[in-house]
Design a protein around this motif. Structure first.
Motif, PDB file in Angstrom:
ATOM      1  N   UNK A  16       0.843  -1.211   0.000  1.00 44.31           N
ATOM      2  CA  UNK A  16       0.000   0.000   0.000  1.00 44.31           C
ATOM      3  C   UNK A  16       0.877   1.259   0.000  1.00 44.31           C
ATOM      4  N   UNK A  19       2.134   1.621  -3.434  1.00 44.84           N
ATOM      5  CA  UNK A  19       1.058   2.212  -4.250  1.00 44.84           C
ATOM      6  C   UNK A  19       1.155   3.748  -4.204  1.00 44.84           C
TER       7      UNK A  19
ATOM      8  N   UNK B  20       1.822  13.436   0.666  1.00 46.73           N
ATOM      9  CA  UNK B  20       1.471  12.260  -0.136  1.00 46.73           C
ATOM     10  C   UNK B  20      -0.042  12.063  -0.167  1.00 46.73           C
ATOM     11  N   UNK B  24      -2.352  12.094  -3.565  1.00 48.77           N
ATOM     12  CA  UNK B  24      -3.150  10.910  -3.917  1.00 48.77           C
ATOM     13  C   UNK B  24      -4.646  11.208  -3.835  1.00 48.77           C
ATOM     14  N   UNK B  39      -8.182  -0.243  -4.520  1.00 41.60           N
ATOM     15  CA  UNK B  39      -6.787  -0.266  -4.061  1.00 41.60           C
ATOM     16  C   UNK B  39      -6.370   1.116  -3.533  1.00 41.60           C
ATOM     17  N   UNK B  40      -6.825   2.165  -4.198  1.00 37.75           N
ATOM     18  CA  UNK B  40      -6.499   3.517  -3.730  1.00 37.75           C
ATOM     19  C   UNK B  40      -7.081   3.764  -2.343  1.00 37.75           C
ATOM     20  N   UNK B  43      -4.974   2.016   0.162  1.00 34.91           N
ATOM     21  CA  UNK B  43      -3.671   2.673   0.348  1.00 34.91           C
ATOM     22  C   UNK B  43      -3.835   3.953   1.159  1.00 34.91           C
ATOM     23  N   UNK B  44      -4.911   4.700   0.875  1.00 37.38           N
ATOM     24  CA  UNK B  44      -5.091   5.957   1.596  1.00 37.38           C
ATOM     25  C   UNK B  44      -5.518   5.726   3.050  1.00 37.38           C
ATOM     26  N   UNK B  46      -4.469   3.185   4.801  1.00 42.17           N
ATOM     27  CA  UNK B  46      -3.204   2.802   5.438  1.00 42.17           C
ATOM     28  C   UNK B  46      -2.398   4.058   5.781  1.00 42.17           C
ATOM     29  N   UNK B  47      -2.371   4.983   4.852  1.00 40.78           N
ATOM     30  CA  UNK B  47      -1.645   6.237   5.067  1.00 40.78           C
ATOM     31  C   UNK B  47      -2.298   7.053   6.184  1.00 40.78           C
ATOM     32  N   UNK B  49      -3.915   5.938   8.700  1.00 45.74           N
ATOM     33  CA  UNK B  49      -3.556   5.297   9.966  1.00 45.74           C
ATOM     34  C   UNK B  49      -2.138   5.693  10.373  1.00 45.74           C
ATOM     35  N   UNK B  50      -1.233   5.681   9.398  1.00 48.46           N
ATOM     36  CA  UNK B  50       0.160   6.049   9.692  1.00 48.46           C
ATOM     37  C   UNK B  50       0.239   7.503  10.163  1.00 48.46           C
TER      38      UNK B  50
END
Lengths: 493, 493
Positions: A16, A19, B20, B24, B39-40, B43-44, B46-47, B49-50
């Motif tokens: 991810x 990505x 980022x 995105x 998928x986007x 990924x977003x 996940x980001x 959460x980070x």
């Protein structure tokens, strides 16, 4: 949760973040205004660091060795093998060497952009020396871990399973027939008459033509795009593949074939197994195999008589104001199969291209194995260009050993992929032709059977098998350069 | 390294991940093919959460309290205050509530897209009840931490320093004159003749016109772009600001003013202090102040007689095939200052817009303070629309309380920013007019003095001062709704 499951969750997370890197990298090359570059560079460096940390996370060593003891399916075992490979590649190099090489690479590449234009080998060579030295260190560490030669360890990053013994064999064979074959073709083409494109080929029209070809070649626009960048590439992610091209409004020939090339890369990505999305076993197998797909689309399909013939009516429709003789099937075919030795690899036709690669292979192999010095490169270049292509590059560094970006950041081991790709592509086409009437597919505009073969034999395999297994499984034999020779011979003689 | 330095490094890192997310997110709204969405989204998430983990990193509590004891400049102290604010906002809500609200919000918003079209309040209300309940829990926790009312705690997320006591005063004042003023304007405009746009206004032509207006308004194309999305927005990062619009080929009027609106947001971002790039004190001050800049560009500048006059020649040049009477200065001016009560907030003119906001403010305030139930919303809506705008929404949920996206994901407290922005904008313009001949600037096409004022008084201030301090410092007085009343009166009566 098993260790294998922990690993798949970790690698899904890693994917991810990859990505995000793919989207932001694509944006940087296609959309970003110049003034955004510094902040983007910093953000992407931060992301690269985070990705490196995920690839080298301390728990992975244990998890990988514990998962080995678990009961895994064949596909799971392949996934674990690829995870281990990824982890080992990332962990084996000390962080300070990674950083030093990255900095030296940036410096060298940045300076190269000016130095190349100025034909300044002296200036370039100081940065280049540093990149070579750090890459040699990297290669030695990888070689120790892989128990192989320094160059083979670098090669393994791009084309796992292939080593220089195999390449020496393949390229050695090719050397015996490529130069005479090229000479024969040039002589044959000498008397050919053809008309060079001239006139205005507007970007919008070229774009329409490119999208027509992409659609014909099965590109899924619901999962991808076509855009413009100064260096064409295929990026994005398997569910959203972004290909790019550049347009020259005085000539559509290159851009059209460039789009067809990138469409091959794109269909490989779009066709990867969805059930393994985000997992290492679901990724494209290697750089060489990736190139085999772009070259299958460009060289095996795109430049064939049948395909040019199928495109001709549409090319004439898109450019109604252009002289029909210039856009005749016969003339287009000649334009797309012209053979001409030249200085520049990226402009080379498929017959002379392998010579450019062999030359680079021999130089980078000996550089990494410390048999030659970076100082020897220009002379070796000059000597080999003369021998393989009869081209004189003495003193012309910018169209000689300074022409490519690959060595500026230390991507030694990458070049052979291009010609391996051409060989794989020819072998795939031979296998397909033994079961499918390819010309008839093209003539009727229904390429589905060809794509179904590629999908089931290559795309859907992801990285489950090794490259050697995949080739054997798909074509019934190991990589055999004879298919490439026969392809060139039948097309050009 | 001081604790303050550790904090700036940490927040710089956080900003790079936000960079980022911005790229995105922009790509998702403008470029991404539909098939890339899943998928986007993953990924977003996940980001996100980070980013949440970075905002709530365990070491921050110590670092923030240690840094408080260090010797800091005024700007550093402001930065520390904003860091503390960011950290507190992120840490005070338990992770499971954050997640529950996020899921309920996604569910509600997803269902709303169909339910709104079907005017299905019953269906909507079950999801809405869940979002309201979780938002009430959030509001109570924030209220306890901030020692204020539940609604004020939510308001603080968007418009720090403003509370409902202040809003009750501002909106209470406005209520006494806005409805009669609206009535007067409508009566005055009743006899006006004007020509509605008709014909083909091609996207390319509208785009050229929009870019002309952006250039006139000082948009820096080296640090930004204009693109298309279904919901116009201003995104990206300060060094690369991305604004969007949507085009209707049968009418250019809305899109042009939409672009001017987003250009206001963009110039605020482009004008933020570079020395504080990536640091919380360098961010835009608040949602209301952001809206003040877009409304300054759209309402104070864009719809003024002088600006419409300055644009007219270019509008006529861009659409040479369109009837000149329709594109006459007088007609354009009438089109751009037409007042008409209606159902939909986003379509409202600047005179009736505040009524839409007051209504939502009163309802969301009482919802968060648990004085009313989500069940009461439709009746309250109907009652207040009648009282403020004389509009009947009985039974018409889709053009009534279901029209906005804001409440579907629990963004209670956001709406007042719009009208605060209109008030700030009017007050800024009054202050500017006391030192600059604005009409002359517009007539000569040289707006530099106006932008210099905004830059030095607002953009360059980032979040160094509080909003109240900034307003006072820039205009010499606290927020005063009288400027907004005078603006409306002088333009429309």
């Amino acid at each position: 949760m098993t260790y294998y499951q922990k690993l798949t969750a970790h690698f899904a997370k890693l994917d991810r973040f990859n990505h995000l890197a793919a989207v932001c990298g694509w944006d940087q090359a296609t959309m970003m205004p110049t003034g955004g570059n510094q902040a983007r560079g910093e953000a992407m460096a931060e992301l690269a660091l985070h990705i490196h940390q995920l690839r080298t996370a301390p728990q992975l060593a244990d998890w990988l060795s514990e998962a080995k003891e678990e009961t895994l399916s064949i596909i799971e075992a392949a996934n674990l093998r690829e995870m281990t490979r990824s982890w080992q590649q990332a962990t084996v190099i000390p962080d300070d060497l990674v950083q030093a090489k990255s900095l030296a690479g940036s410096r060298c590449e940045h300076a190269w952009r000016t130095q190349r234009a100025n034909n300044d080998w002296q200036g370039f060579s100081t940065h280049f020396a540093e990149v070579v030295s750090l890459s040699q260190q990297e290669a030695q560490i990888r070689a120790q871990a892989n128990n192989c030669s320094a160059y083979d360890a670098m090669l393994d990053l791009y084309e796992p399973g292939v080593d220089s013994a195999q390449l020496d064999g393949l390229f050695g064979d090719m050397k015996t027939w490529l130069t005479p074959l090229t000479q024969q073709i040039i002589e044959k083409q000498q008397s050919e008459q053809f008309i060079q494109p001239s006139g205005l080929f507007a970007v919008e029209q070229q774009q329409a033509l490119g999208k027509y070809a992409m659609a014909l070649l099965g590109f899924d626009f619901n999962h991808g795009r076509l855009d413009i960048s100064s260096h064409p590439f295929c990026g994005g992610t398997p569910s959203d593949v972004r290909i790019t091209t550049r347009y020259d409004e005085s000539d559509f020939v290159q851009s059209l074939m460039g789009i067809i090339h990138e469409t091959g890369h794109a269909r490989y990505e779009q066709g990867l197994p969805k059930s393994l999305a985000g997992q290492p076993a679901g990724f494209a197998r290697s750089m060489g195999l990736h190139e085999s797909q772009s070259l299958f689309f460009e060289m095996q399909l795109g430049r064939s008589d049948a395909f040019i013939s199928a495109l001709t009516a549409n090319i004439q429709r898109v450019f109604p104001h252009i002289d029909k003789a210039m856009l005749s099937e016969q003339n287009l075919l000649k334009l797309y199969t012209r053979v001409q030795p030249g200085f520049i690899r990226v402009d080379a036709d498929e017959v002379t291209y392998p010579a450019h690669v062999m030359l680079r292979y021999e130089i980078e192999r000996d550089l990494m194995n410390q048999k030659i010095s970076y100082r020897d490169v220009p002379d070796l270049w000059q000597h080999k260009m003369q021998a393989y292509l009869g081209v004189d590059t003495a003193g012309n560094f910018k169209d000689g050993c300074m022409q490519d970006i690959h060595w500026t950041d230390g991507s030694f081991g990458y070049f052979p992929s291009y010609t391996l790709g051409a060989m794989y592509a020819a072998q795939f086409m031979a296998a397909i032709k033994s079961v499918i009437d390819v010309n008839q597919c093209i003539q009727t505009g229904d390429l589905a059977a060809i794509f179904a073969w590629l999908e089931s034999h290559i795309w859907q395999k992801g990285s489950i098998m090794t490259t050697a297994e995949l080739i054997k499984h798909a074509t019934g034999e190991s990589l055999n350069v004879e298919h490439f020779r026969l392809h060139l011979q039948s097309r050009y003689l």
